[in-house]
Scaffold this motif. Structure first.
Motif, PDB file in Angstrom:
ATOM      1  N   HIS A  98     -70.778  83.459  -9.028  1.00  0.00           N
ATOM      2  CA  HIS A  98     -72.148  83.269  -9.089  1.00  0.00           C
ATOM      3  C   HIS A  98     -72.900  83.649  -7.793  1.00  0.00           C
ATOM      4  O   HIS A  98     -73.907  83.858  -7.687  1.00  0.00           O
ATOM      5  N   ALA A 112     -76.624  85.573  -8.086  1.00  0.00           N
ATOM      6  CA  ALA A 112     -77.575  85.501  -7.212  1.00  0.00           C
ATOM      7  C   ALA A 112     -77.780  86.496  -5.893  1.00  0.00           C
ATOM      8  O   ALA A 112     -78.443  86.525  -5.093  1.00  0.00           O
ATOM      9  N   ALA A 122     -81.618  80.766 -11.890  1.00  0.00           N
ATOM     10  CA  ALA A 122     -80.482  81.177 -11.049  1.00  0.00           C
ATOM     11  C   ALA A 122     -79.238  80.782 -11.811  1.00  0.00           C
ATOM     12  O   ALA A 122     -79.077  80.172 -12.904  1.00  0.00           O
ATOM     13  N   HIS A 141     -78.835  76.854  -5.671  1.00  0.00           N
ATOM     14  CA  HIS A 141     -78.777  78.360  -5.443  1.00  0.00           C
ATOM     15  C   HIS A 141     -79.932  78.632  -4.705  1.00  0.00           C
ATOM     16  O   HIS A 141     -80.334  79.474  -3.950  1.00  0.00           O
ATOM     17  N   VAL A 142     -81.056  78.160  -5.583  1.00  0.00           N
ATOM     18  CA  VAL A 142     -82.474  78.525  -5.094  1.00  0.00           C
ATOM     19  C   VAL A 142     -82.765  77.871  -3.930  1.00  0.00           C
ATOM     20  O   VAL A 142     -83.477  78.372  -2.936  1.00  0.00           O
ATOM     21  N   VAL A 156     -81.230  79.655  -0.955  1.00  0.00           N
ATOM     22  CA  VAL A 156     -81.988  81.055  -0.992  1.00  0.00           C
ATOM     23  C   VAL A 156     -83.208  80.596   0.122  1.00  0.00           C
ATOM     24  O   VAL A 156     -83.535  81.767   0.962  1.00  0.00           O
ATOM     25  N   ILE A 162     -83.938  86.298 -12.362  1.00  0.00           N
ATOM     26  CA  ILE A 162     -82.900  85.595 -11.827  1.00  0.00           C
ATOM     27  C   ILE A 162     -83.216  85.912 -10.333  1.00  0.00           C
ATOM     28  O   ILE A 162     -83.366  86.841  -9.816  1.00  0.00           O
ATOM     29  N   VAL A 163     -82.791  84.780  -9.614  1.00  0.00           N
ATOM     30  CA  VAL A 163     -83.141  84.849  -8.049  1.00  0.00           C
ATOM     31  C   VAL A 163     -82.243  85.823  -7.541  1.00  0.00           C
ATOM     32  O   VAL A 163     -81.000  85.721  -7.755  1.00  0.00           O
ATOM     33  N   ASP A 164     -82.928  86.596  -6.631  1.00  0.00           N
ATOM     34  CA  ASP A 164     -81.878  87.644  -5.826  1.00  0.00           C
ATOM     35  C   ASP A 164     -82.128  87.335  -4.501  1.00  0.00           C
ATOM     36  O   ASP A 164     -83.195  87.504  -3.653  1.00  0.00           O
ATOM     37  N   THR A 165     -80.900  86.732  -3.926  1.00  0.00           N
ATOM     38  CA  THR A 165     -80.861  86.227  -2.563  1.00  0.00           C
ATOM     39  C   THR A 165     -81.248  87.465  -1.588  1.00  0.00           C
ATOM     40  O   THR A 165     -82.101  87.306  -0.597  1.00  0.00           O
TER      41      THR A 165
END
Length: 639
Positions: free
Chosen positions: A174, A182, A415, A466-467, A470, A514-517
């Motif tokens: 993940h 992410a 996420a 996860h968010v 970030v 989808i969140v992209d760090t």
């Protein structure tokens, strides 16, 4: 919500029309909210705690005697003086004052539990007083309970450039998977969370060698009720430690469990969430954390049976740097709050949770909340539906919406939370290990804390940190670059404008992508934005066969010369539901927040018509409100 041990499922053909600019397409302001929030009550539940917000300047605000007198009169008007059975010797229904909340509301307790209809009648009578601004039940929130994974896979050979945590490469898909992950590892070249405090409002935290516990004692246990906290007496205590939340023994089993909420052992939920955010990394043990140099401030708000809204609201205020009576002020105010918790009900700006979140945002704290695991519309869950929160849905390794994830327009972004099954497909009936789960720190105790351990869970509880991680990375990067600290609104925009489009069709919307760090952190410090594919349109030439999932987006452009007139930008045909956003010179954001024009009718027939367009490049962003297929896009003008 799903139990920890098992899964329980319950967190655009119309004529062409001139599209209005975004500023004109919205209402003149928020609709007024009812004085009574009945959405959190349920037919099979009973209630004895109520939260009342009195208007500023009223005699009752902060005055326990006036509050009790006011409620006594309301009880008299309801006819609920005696127990509902009207049995001989029944005691009169009384009320006692509990405390004044940080958001200015009053918590009261009735001498017996009331049914849904009785509670509704009482709240209606309370709200009849002109001095009352709002009334609600003090409901019990739960950790967004998740699916527990099998055991960790064995360590694998370390990859070049990867941290030396032995289980990282074998289990933490993940963080890096290019489809459903992410994209965390690449972002570590830009930031690591240093200098940022993330408050985790959850079950608390346990001792673990792979966690920085330097703020554990500085955290706080906000649970007042001794039955919920598991302590011998009522009251809040210093320290954010998790002492267990099991319900498989008395006195909790008889009062906290039923067919929908079976007895459970302690789940160490807050420890798992904290690890995803900031587990120690490149230290030769265990797993890795996203913002691994951030500080986690644990705030215990969930114990046996869950946690009361009144405690959670106070904790939100305190964690963000606000004052709460009876508790020393927080010396480590959080820039980010993570809430992987929730319950049924619509959250408005008038509810105590909504007010507490608004206070936190006003102090510059970004609040991130789980959408919920009930495979239902997140608009009907709190705090997921509270104004201002960043609401997080869950996807699995393939990028599909996790089958349990709540959905809808309330969800901001997705996420990785784990899809549980192979290929994220529940029909396979076989859990995927480790790809079906999110891996982090836990404890092996079944009641009180035992030994430190590692484990996997799946749920929006896992997607949410996860968010939050970030966000901590963004704040750390901007601080390190000596840039102005982004506001919560700016952080929301950074997340949504850098989100990676869903790689597969999404059956129900769970945010813009989808969140992209890496992309979010890179953009926060002025790095080049990822190049987005733009499909060029030719004047009057139909581009057919366009498709995408719910939340998917595609970008088109049309060059319009000087002197052109009657510019028409349209989508038509096919199946599904889309919205279009239009801007000139630069593409509109995925959420349309900076678009000049939009069209958002049911179905796929959308149009923006501009009688006298200025010369330039017009960008048309098509966003799937629902999955769509075989849609055509057309741009044409006259000379």
């Amino acid at each position: 919500m799903k139990s920890y041990r098992s899964i329980q499922l319950g967190a655009l053909a119309a004529a062409l029309a001139l599209a209005l600019p975004v500023a004109h397409a919205v209402s003149n302001g928020p609709l007024p909210t009812p004085k009574v929030n009945l959405s959190t009550t349920q037919a099979n539940a009973s209630y004895d705690r109520f939260i009342i917000t009195y208007r500023d300047g009223s005699a009752e605000r902060g005055n326990r005697n006036a509050v009790v007198q006011n409620l006594g009169a309301a009880i008299g008007r309801t006819g609920l003086v005696h127990a509902s059975t009207q049995s001989r010797g029944a005691q009169p229904l009384g009320v006692s004052y509990k405390r004044h909340l940080a958001v200015g509301s009053e918590l009261v307790h009735t001498s017996r539990k009331l049914s849904q209809s009785e509670a509704s009648a009482l709240m209606t009578q309370i709200a009849a007083d002109p001095a009352v601004a709002h009334v609600e039940v003090d409901t019990m929130m739960q950790a967004v309970r998740d699916v527990q994974a099998p055991t960790l896979l064995a360590p694998t050979q370390l990859l070049n450039g990867a941290p030396n945590d032995p289980y990282y490469a074998s289990n933490q898909w993940h963080f890096n998977n290019a489809v459903g992950g992410a994209d965390v590892e690449k972002a570590w070249k830009l930031a690591d969370g240093n200098g940022v405090v993330v408050a985790v409002l959850d079950t608390g935290i346990t001792q673990h060698p792979d966690l920085d516990l330097s703020l554990a004692d500085a955290g706080y246990d906000f649970i007042v009720d001794a039955f919920v906290s598991g302590r011998d007496a009522n009251g809040r205590v210093p320290g954010g430690w998790d002492t267990g939340n099991w319900t498989n023994s008395e006195p909790w089993q008889s009062q906290c469990t039923d067919a929908s909420h079976p007895p459970t052992t302690s789940n160490w939920h807050g420890t798992h969430v904290a690890g995803t955010i900031a587990e120690l990394t490149d230290n030769g043990q265990g797993l890795a954390g996203i913002a691994h140099n951030a500080k986690v401030l644990p705030v215990r708000v969930l114990g046996h049976c869950g946690g009361y809204n009144s405690d959670i609201a106070d904790a939100i205020v305190w964690a963000s740097g606000g004052h709460v009576d009876g508790v020393p002020d927080n010396q480590n105010p959080a820039q980010v709050i993570n809430m992987s918790l929730g319950g049924a009900g619509v959250c408005s700006a008038s509810d105590v949770t909504g007010k507490a979140i608004a206070d936190a945002i006003g102090r510059g704290t970004t609040v991130v909340a789980a959408a919920g695991n009930s495979n239902a519309d997140a608009a009907n869950f709190t705090p997921a539906s509270c104004p201002g929160v960043i609401t997080v849905g869950s996807n699995g390794i393939t990028g599909k919406r996790a089958y349990y994830s709540n959905y809808g327009t309330t969800v901001t972004i997705s996420a990785p939370g784990g899809g549980v099954y192979q290929n994220d497909d529940p029909s396979s009936g076989q859990a995927a290990n480790p790809q079906g789960f999110v891996w982090s720190t836990i404890n092996d105790g079944t009641s009180v804390p035992g030994n430190a351990a590692y484990g996997g869970m799946a749920g929006t509880s896992q997607a949410t940190p996860h968010v939050a991680g970030v966000v901590a990375m963004i704040l750390s990067a901007t601080k390190g670059a000596s840039l102005a600290t982004p506001t919560p609104a700016q952080i929301r925009t950074l997340l949504t404008t850098t989100a990676r489009p869903f790689p597969v069709s999404i059956d129900k919307p769970i945010g813009v992508g989808i969140v992209d760090t890496w992309a979010a952190v890179n953009k926060s410090i002025g790095g080049p934005a990822p190049v987005e594919t733009v499909k060029a349109l030719a004047n009057g030439v139909l581009l057919g066969g366009q498709s995408g999932g719910a939340g998917a987006t595609s970008l088109y452009s049309l060059n319009v010369p000087a002197g052109a007139r009657n510019l028409s930008l349209r989508t038509m045909g096919g199946t599904g539901d889309v919205t279009i956003y239009v801007s000139t010179d630069t593409p509109p954001a995925i959420d349309g927040s900076d678009a000049l024009y939009k069209s958002a009718k049911p179905g796929n027939n959308e149009a923006v018509v501009i009688a006298a367009p200025v010369a330039g490049t017009y960008y048309i962003r098509v966003v799937g409100v629902a999955a769509y297929a075989k849609v055509s896009v057309l741009g044409n003008y006259q000379l």
